[in-house]
Design an enzyme around this catalytic site. Structure first.
Site, mmCIF file in Angstrom:
data_model
loop_
_atom_site.group_PDB
_atom_site.id
_atom_site.type_symbol
_atom_site.label_atom_id
_atom_site.label_comp_id
_atom_site.label_asym_id
_atom_site.label_seq_id
_atom_site.Cartn_x
_atom_site.Cartn_y
_atom_site.Cartn_z
ATOM 1 N N SER A 1 3.956 -2.259 10.224
ATOM 2 C CA SER A 1 5.417 -2.255 10.367
ATOM 3 C C SER A 1 6.074 -3.579 9.968
ATOM 4 O O SER A 1 7.040 -4.008 10.592
ATOM 5 C CB SER A 1 5.820 -1.855 11.794
ATOM 6 O OG SER A 1 5.367 -0.538 12.069
ATOM 7 N N GLU B 1 -4.878 -5.216 10.785
ATOM 8 C CA GLU B 1 -3.852 -4.209 11.008
ATOM 9 C C GLU B 1 -4.116 -3.503 12.334
ATOM 10 O O GLU B 1 -4.980 -2.616 12.404
ATOM 11 C CB GLU B 1 -3.888 -3.157 9.896
ATOM 12 C CG GLU B 1 -3.645 -3.708 8.518
ATOM 13 C CD GLU B 1 -3.135 -2.637 7.577
ATOM 14 O OE1 GLU B 1 -2.085 -2.846 6.986
ATOM 15 O OE2 GLU B 1 -3.772 -1.569 7.473
ATOM 16 N N LYS C 1 0.057 4.250 -0.114
ATOM 17 C CA LYS C 1 -0.608 5.389 0.554
ATOM 18 C C LYS C 1 -0.462 6.660 -0.305
ATOM 19 O O LYS C 1 -0.489 6.560 -1.526
ATOM 20 C CB LYS C 1 -0.066 5.536 1.981
ATOM 21 C CG LYS C 1 -0.205 4.219 2.772
ATOM 22 C CD LYS C 1 -0.006 4.336 4.244
ATOM 23 C CE LYS C 1 -0.233 2.966 4.884
ATOM 24 N NZ LYS C 1 -0.102 2.967 6.330
ATOM 25 N N HIS D 1 -9.458 0.888 5.307
ATOM 26 C CA HIS D 1 -8.145 1.074 5.950
ATOM 27 C C HIS D 1 -8.330 1.992 7.162
ATOM 28 O O HIS D 1 -9.114 2.935 7.123
ATOM 29 C CB HIS D 1 -7.146 1.680 4.964
ATOM 30 C CG HIS D 1 -5.749 1.636 5.491
ATOM 31 N ND1 HIS D 1 -5.300 2.531 6.429
ATOM 32 C CD2 HIS D 1 -4.721 0.787 5.265
ATOM 33 C CE1 HIS D 1 -4.050 2.228 6.744
ATOM 34 N NE2 HIS D 1 -3.669 1.178 6.047
ATOM 35 N N ASN E 1 0.866 -1.189 0.000
ATOM 36 C CA ASN E 1 0.000 0.000 0.000
ATOM 37 C C ASN E 1 0.900 1.236 0.000
ATOM 38 O O ASN E 1 1.535 1.536 1.011
ATOM 39 C CB ASN E 1 -0.897 -0.035 1.243
ATOM 40 C CG ASN E 1 -1.756 1.208 1.380
ATOM 41 O OD1 ASN E 1 -1.831 2.025 0.460
ATOM 42 N ND2 ASN E 1 -2.408 1.351 2.521
ATOM 43 N N GLU F 1 -6.709 4.340 8.328
ATOM 44 C CA GLU F 1 -6.506 5.781 8.106
ATOM 45 C C GLU F 1 -7.778 6.418 7.551
ATOM 46 O O GLU F 1 -8.084 7.573 7.835
ATOM 47 C CB GLU F 1 -5.300 5.994 7.159
ATOM 48 C CG GLU F 1 -4.000 5.731 7.899
ATOM 49 C CD GLU F 1 -2.850 5.220 7.049
ATOM 50 O OE1 GLU F 1 -2.910 5.322 5.809
ATOM 51 O OE2 GLU F 1 -1.883 4.697 7.646
ATOM 52 N N GLY G 1 2.904 2.135 10.780
ATOM 53 C CA GLY G 1 3.850 3.237 10.589
ATOM 54 C C GLY G 1 4.570 3.659 11.854
ATOM 55 O O GLY G 1 5.206 4.709 11.886
HETATM 56 O O1 LIG Z 1 -1.622 -0.573 4.617
HETATM 57 C C1 LIG Z 1 -0.578 -0.774 5.228
HETATM 58 C C2 LIG Z 1 -0.494 -0.604 6.642
HETATM 59 O O2 LIG Z 1 -1.172 0.516 7.072
HETATM 60 C C3 LIG Z 1 0.857 -0.819 7.259
HETATM 61 O O3 LIG Z 1 1.679 0.313 7.122
HETATM 62 P P1 LIG Z 1 3.194 0.226 7.630
HETATM 63 O O4 LIG Z 1 3.783 -1.027 7.032
HETATM 64 O O5 LIG Z 1 3.850 1.462 7.123
HETATM 65 O O6 LIG Z 1 3.147 0.136 9.112
#
Ligand SMILES: O=C[C@H](O)COP(=O)(O)O
Length: 251
Positions: A212, A167, A11, A95, A9, A97, A173
């Protein structure tokens, strides 16, 4: 036997130039044959990524789609049918977010999930608890409610053609990762909830872990019995790191 899956992803990252570089890196990766690999660029870059990855076994998905399947008067939205037309196979739904920052609620997400499936897109339903919810012992209650919303509205059969990503919000993150056992416990509960309705669907659906994930922790996470791969954020922006995570899923 479930095929593992690794999804990146991206983002809200990238310019045409940086995306071209990332595509080039992805094109050079040696990917394991037993793993489904997908990337989720910002909508603006989907065409560039679909064209750039032609001939490579990497699918493309979108990070969001509209509540209505077809085209219509919905300013600023992109419909699942438009995403299919652009070459997408998957779409993220819910998601954290978007749940947190855009206020997306279960009712809206049910509509997005159904609209995506109506167009042949595979929804990747994202669920997970906040730190506060985990610390107050509500993890399984929260995840079960998020999952249950789709089951109640669309029936458990909807997961025959869907993917679920667990998640934990506190791991996204932040560099904090759920331990393999913490993640496995939630994944097992998700599968048990589905199995209570339909064991075939429960055994077939892929449950990805996200939060992460890096090459350094992927092998251990993906080695757990109910973890079928990962949804990768930050680490998917580096083609070599992403490739290493894909290989970890192929072990
Ligand atoms: O969509 C992916 C997740 O939100 C994980 O993000 P991350 O690997 O940066 O923690």
């Amino acid at each position: 036997m479930r095929r593992t899956m690794v999804a990146g992803n991206w983002k809200m990252h990238g310019t045409r130039a940086s995306v071209a570089e990332l595509i080039n890196g992805l094109r050079h990766l040696a990917l394991p044959s037993g793993v489904d690999v997908a990337v989720f660029p910002p909508c603006l870059h989907i065409n560039q990524v679909v064209d750039g990855l032609k001939g490579k076994s990497i699918q493309v998905g979108a990070q969001n789609s509209a509540v209505e399947p077809m085209q219509g008067a919905l300013t600023g939205e992109i419909s699942p049918s438009q995403l299919v037309d652009a070459g997408c196979s998957y779409v993220l739904v819910g998601h954290s977010e978007r749940r947190q920052m855009m206020g997306e609620r279960d009712g809206t997400l049910n509509r997005k999930f159904a609209a995506a499936q109506a167009c042949g897109l595979i929804p990747v339903l994202c669920i997970g608890e906040t730190l506060e919810q985990r610390e107050s012992g509500k993890t399984l209650e929260v995840v079960s409610r998020q999952l249950g919303s789709i089951i109640e509205e669309l029936g458990v059969g909807a997961f025959a053609k869907a993917v679920i990503a667990y998640e934990p919000v506190w791991a996204i993150g932040t560099g904090l990762t759920a331990t393999p056992q913490q993640a496995q416990d939630v994944h097992a509960a998700i599968r048990a909830q589905l199995a209570a309705e339909n064991s075939e669907v429960a055994q077939g659906v892929r449950l990805l872990y996200g939060g992460s994930v890096k090459a350094a922790n992927a092998v251990e996470l993906f080695g757990m019995p109910d973890i079928d791969g990962g949804l990768i954020g930050g680490a998917s922006l580096n083609a070599d790191e992403f490739g290493a995570i894909c290989r970890a899923a192929g072990n």
